[in-house]
Design a protein around this motif. Structure first.
Motif, PDB file in Angstrom:
ATOM      1  N   VAL A 145       0.883  -1.214  -0.026  1.00  0.00           N
ATOM      2  CA  VAL A 145       0.104   0.084  -0.070  1.00  0.00           C
ATOM      3  C   VAL A 145       0.834   1.114  -0.016  1.00  0.00           C
ATOM      4  CG1 VAL A 145      -1.862   1.113   1.371  1.00  0.00           C
ATOM      5  CG2 VAL A 145      -1.885  -1.155   1.069  1.00  0.00           C
ATOM      6  N   GLY A 146       2.104   1.145   0.725  1.00  0.00           N
ATOM      7  CA  GLY A 146       2.919   2.177   0.842  1.00  0.00           C
ATOM      8  C   GLY A 146       3.871   2.519  -0.421  1.00  0.00           C
ATOM      9  N   SER A 147       3.794   1.513  -1.085  1.00  0.00           N
ATOM     10  CA  SER A 147       4.867   1.428  -2.534  1.00  0.00           C
ATOM     11  C   SER A 147       3.870   2.025  -3.716  1.00  0.00           C
ATOM     12  CB  SER A 147       5.309  -0.089  -3.000  1.00  0.00           C
ATOM     13  OG  SER A 147       5.951   0.167  -3.951  1.00  0.00           O
ATOM     14  N   GLN A 148       4.854   3.012  -4.166  1.00  0.00           N
ATOM     15  CA  GLN A 148       4.379   3.734  -5.548  1.00  0.00           C
ATOM     16  C   GLN A 148       4.600   2.745  -6.621  1.00  0.00           C
ATOM     17  OE1 GLN A 148       6.177   7.337  -5.578  1.00  0.00           O
ATOM     18  NE2 GLN A 148       4.954   8.294  -4.049  1.00  0.00           N
ATOM     19  N   HIS A 149       5.274   1.406  -6.594  1.00  0.00           N
ATOM     20  CA  HIS A 149       5.814   0.663  -7.526  1.00  0.00           C
ATOM     21  C   HIS A 149       5.155  -0.612  -7.678  1.00  0.00           C
ATOM     22  CE1 HIS A 149       8.931   3.683  -8.492  1.00  0.00           C
ATOM     23  NE2 HIS A 149       9.485   3.658  -6.933  1.00  0.00           N
ATOM     24  N   THR A 150       3.943  -0.894  -7.034  1.00  0.00           N
ATOM     25  CA  THR A 150       3.140  -2.103  -7.024  1.00  0.00           C
ATOM     26  C   THR A 150       2.725  -2.414  -8.249  1.00  0.00           C
ATOM     27  OG1 THR A 150       2.660  -1.728  -4.613  1.00  0.00           O
ATOM     28  CG2 THR A 150       1.450  -3.406  -5.903  1.00  0.00           C
ATOM     29  N   ARG A 151       2.987  -3.508  -8.790  1.00  0.00           N
ATOM     30  CA  ARG A 151       2.390  -4.191  -9.992  1.00  0.00           C
ATOM     31  C   ARG A 151       1.663  -5.197  -9.792  1.00  0.00           C
ATOM     32  NH1 ARG A 151       8.031  -4.088 -10.247  1.00  0.00           N
ATOM     33  NH2 ARG A 151       9.022  -2.435 -11.293  1.00  0.00           N
ATOM     34  N   LEU A 152       0.242  -5.036  -9.866  1.00  0.00           N
ATOM     35  CA  LEU A 152      -0.663  -6.307  -9.320  1.00  0.00           C
ATOM     36  C   LEU A 152      -0.800  -7.334 -10.503  1.00  0.00           C
ATOM     37  CD1 LEU A 152      -3.297  -4.607  -7.200  1.00  0.00           C
ATOM     38  CD2 LEU A 152      -1.422  -5.596  -6.466  1.00  0.00           C
ATOM     39  N   SER A 153      -0.371  -6.835 -11.805  1.00  0.00           N
ATOM     40  CA  SER A 153      -0.641  -7.971 -12.842  1.00  0.00           C
ATOM     41  C   SER A 153       0.607  -8.764 -12.953  1.00  0.00           C
ATOM     42  CB  SER A 153      -0.848  -6.979 -14.225  1.00  0.00           C
ATOM     43  OG  SER A 153       0.647  -6.347 -14.434  1.00  0.00           O
ATOM     44  N   ILE A 154       1.549  -8.732 -12.231  1.00  0.00           N
ATOM     45  CA  ILE A 154       2.906  -9.411 -12.364  1.00  0.00           C
ATOM     46  C   ILE A 154       2.714 -11.010 -11.916  1.00  0.00           C
ATOM     47  CG2 ILE A 154       5.302  -9.944 -11.626  1.00  0.00           C
ATOM     48  CD1 ILE A 154       5.118  -7.791 -13.961  1.00  0.00           C
ATOM     49  N   PRO A 155       1.944 -11.168 -10.634  1.00  0.00           N
ATOM     50  CA  PRO A 155       1.919 -12.290 -10.204  1.00  0.00           C
ATOM     51  C   PRO A 155       0.906 -13.317 -11.117  1.00  0.00           C
ATOM     52  CG  PRO A 155       0.681 -10.747  -8.689  1.00  0.00           C
ATOM     53  CD  PRO A 155       1.584  -9.990  -9.588  1.00  0.00           C
ATOM     54  N   PHE A 156      -0.185 -12.619 -11.657  1.00  0.00           N
ATOM     55  CA  PHE A 156      -0.969 -13.313 -12.843  1.00  0.00           C
ATOM     56  C   PHE A 156      -0.340 -13.908 -13.763  1.00  0.00           C
ATOM     57  CE2 PHE A 156      -3.753 -10.712 -10.203  1.00  0.00           C
ATOM     58  CZ  PHE A 156      -4.788 -11.607  -9.755  1.00  0.00           C
ATOM     59  N   GLU A 157       0.731 -13.104 -14.451  1.00  0.00           N
ATOM     60  CA  GLU A 157       1.381 -13.403 -15.577  1.00  0.00           C
ATOM     61  C   GLU A 157       2.336 -14.512 -15.319  1.00  0.00           C
ATOM     62  OE1 GLU A 157       3.773 -10.094 -17.425  1.00  0.00           O
ATOM     63  OE2 GLU A 157       2.087  -8.427 -16.831  1.00  0.00           O
ATOM     64  N   ILE A 158       3.043 -14.498 -14.005  1.00  0.00           N
ATOM     65  CA  ILE A 158       3.798 -15.555 -13.727  1.00  0.00           C
ATOM     66  C   ILE A 158       3.070 -16.760 -13.580  1.00  0.00           C
ATOM     67  CG2 ILE A 158       5.513 -16.443 -11.844  1.00  0.00           C
ATOM     68  CD1 ILE A 158       6.225 -13.312 -11.416  1.00  0.00           C
ATOM     69  N   ILE A 159       1.964 -16.519 -13.004  1.00  0.00           N
ATOM     70  CA  ILE A 159       1.155 -17.984 -12.634  1.00  0.00           C
ATOM     71  C   ILE A 159       0.729 -18.459 -13.897  1.00  0.00           C
ATOM     72  CG2 ILE A 159      -1.038 -18.773 -11.684  1.00  0.00           C
ATOM     73  CD1 ILE A 159      -0.619 -16.568  -9.213  1.00  0.00           C
ATOM     74  N   GLY A 203      10.548 -11.326 -14.885  1.00  0.00           N
ATOM     75  CA  GLY A 203      11.464 -10.338 -14.171  1.00  0.00           C
ATOM     76  C   GLY A 203      12.558  -9.584 -15.224  1.00  0.00           C
ATOM     77  N   ILE A 204      13.274 -10.541 -15.896  1.00  0.00           N
ATOM     78  CA  ILE A 204      14.134 -10.129 -16.682  1.00  0.00           C
ATOM     79  C   ILE A 204      13.719  -9.507 -17.896  1.00  0.00           C
ATOM     80  CG2 ILE A 204      16.128 -10.657 -18.038  1.00  0.00           C
ATOM     81  CD1 ILE A 204      16.888 -12.721 -15.834  1.00  0.00           C
ATOM     82  N   GLU A 205      12.872 -10.223 -18.617  1.00  0.00           N
ATOM     83  CA  GLU A 205      12.368  -9.570 -19.817  1.00  0.00           C
ATOM     84  C   GLU A 205      11.362  -8.696 -19.866  1.00  0.00           C
ATOM     85  OE1 GLU A 205      13.734 -10.844 -22.786  1.00  0.00           O
ATOM     86  OE2 GLU A 205      14.860 -12.672 -21.746  1.00  0.00           O
ATOM     87  N   ARG A 206      10.519  -8.600 -18.763  1.00  0.00           N
ATOM     88  CA  ARG A 206       9.691  -7.488 -18.613  1.00  0.00           C
ATOM     89  C   ARG A 206      10.169  -6.253 -17.815  1.00  0.00           C
ATOM     90  NH1 ARG A 206       5.952  -5.495 -18.483  1.00  0.00           N
ATOM     91  NH2 ARG A 206       4.042  -6.590 -17.337  1.00  0.00           N
ATOM     92  N   LEU A 279       6.902 -11.855  -5.109  1.00  0.00           N
ATOM     93  CA  LEU A 279       6.680 -10.763  -4.261  1.00  0.00           C
ATOM     94  C   LEU A 279       7.325  -9.712  -4.500  1.00  0.00           C
ATOM     95  CD1 LEU A 279       6.399 -13.069  -0.956  1.00  0.00           C
ATOM     96  CD2 LEU A 279       4.415 -11.956  -2.219  1.00  0.00           C
ATOM     97  N   ARG A 280       8.567  -9.687  -4.847  1.00  0.00           N
ATOM     98  CA  ARG A 280       9.612  -8.704  -5.031  1.00  0.00           C
ATOM     99  C   ARG A 280       8.924  -7.855  -6.360  1.00  0.00           C
ATOM    100  NH1 ARG A 280      16.041  -8.738  -5.542  1.00  0.00           N
ATOM    101  NH2 ARG A 280      16.406  -6.323  -5.448  1.00  0.00           N
ATOM    102  N   LEU A 281       9.003  -8.657  -7.270  1.00  0.00           N
ATOM    103  CA  LEU A 281       8.477  -7.983  -8.709  1.00  0.00           C
ATOM    104  C   LEU A 281       6.966  -7.219  -8.462  1.00  0.00           C
ATOM    105  CD1 LEU A 281       9.246 -10.627 -11.211  1.00  0.00           C
ATOM    106  CD2 LEU A 281      10.592  -8.460 -10.797  1.00  0.00           C
TER     107      LEU A 281
END
Length: 285
Positions: A145-159, A203-206, A279-281
């Protein structure tokens, strides 16, 4: 002579932890040797506690793998400062989580002997792990919540990538009657390493992340793509689980227990970095 030894230790072991610089050939081999030693020590401790080492035991510890990865991300987020943050950096984080896990196992084992709790030991350990993981998830959500770089789509792509490749592997295994991947435990281990490869690839390609492990970093640089992680992981993990299945035959109790710990270690080596990367991404830290 002593100065050279101290310099060697500082360059190859201490600085990679202090600087969070990742791995080099020397410490990679060392950590692998320590892992083997730790497995035998853990086996003796768990036998003393009279804890049954079976597949249910492995499943019960999955929440603790998440806890280890989550704590690593807490360090990535920079909310823990020196010198405590060193405990949350690989490889020390593995020993910290192993200590926490063993502590829970000791308490559960003692409680059962004193009839403080009832029911399955594995179920109790799993529930305790889930409760601890829930508190950590809440804290990670606070960081998000406090981060300005949160990317909620990333875990869905990875999964999606993970499930697609693992699903295709399972379909091929059924068609070819390749029994290893038709085994739930081996399929979980295979999927966890594909999960790791998927998180590295995205993480690397995107997002332009970098790989810290020696061999994957070399192959990615050599081929120019993180996609090389998929054939690498598939080749390595299928070979490893085939060897484990061949070497440890069902029958002798100690062989079964050691096989359980080896399978757990292989699962951790795939699932822990996969969860941490994801989680980090997602949090952008």
């Amino acid at each position: 002579m002593i100065d050279r030894i101290l310099e060697f230790i500082d360059n190859y072991y201490i600085q990679p932890i202090v600087q969070d610089a990742g791995y080099n050939p020397v410490n990679t081999i060392t950590w692998a040797i320590l892992l083997v030693i730790f497995l035998f020590i853990s086996l003796k401790i768990l036998q003393k506690l009279e804890i049954k080492l079976d597949r249910g035991f492995i499943y019960s510890l999955v929440p603790f793998i998440f806890i280890g990865s989550g704590l690593r991300v807490v360090e990535d987020a920079g909310v823990v400062h020196e010198p405590l943050n060193y405990l949350l950096i690989t490889p020390l984080i593995y020993f910290l989580v192993a200590f926490i896990t063993l502590l829970v196992l000791v308490v559960v084992s003692f409680s059962r002997k004193k009839e403080f709790i009832e029911g399955s030991q594995n179920k109790t350990v799993f529930i305790v792990g889930c409760i601890l993981a829930l508190f950590l998830t809440i804290y990670l959500s606070y960081i998000a919540v406090g981060s300005q770089h949160t990317r909620l789509s990333i875990p869905f792509e990875i999964i999606v990538v993970t499930l697609t490749i693992t699903g295709l592997a399972y379909i091929i295994a059924r068609w070819a009657n390749y029994k290893i991947l038709l085994d739930n435990m081996y399929l979980l281990i295979f999927g966890s390493h594909i999960f790791d490869a998927s998180s590295t690839f995205v993480g690397i390609e995107r997002l332009g992340a970098t790989e810290k492990h020696v061999l994957p970093a070399y192959l990615i640089e050599l081929t120019g793509t993180a996609g090389v992680m998929f054939p690498l992981k598939i080749l390595v993990i299928l070979t490893v689980i085939w060897l484990v299945d061949s070497v440890f035959k069902e029958g002798k109790e100690e062989d079964v227990e050691l096989k359980t710990l080896v399978l757990l270690a292989i699962l951790v080596l795939g699932l822990a970095p996969a969860i941490r990367n994801t989680l980090r991404l997602t949090l952008g830290v």
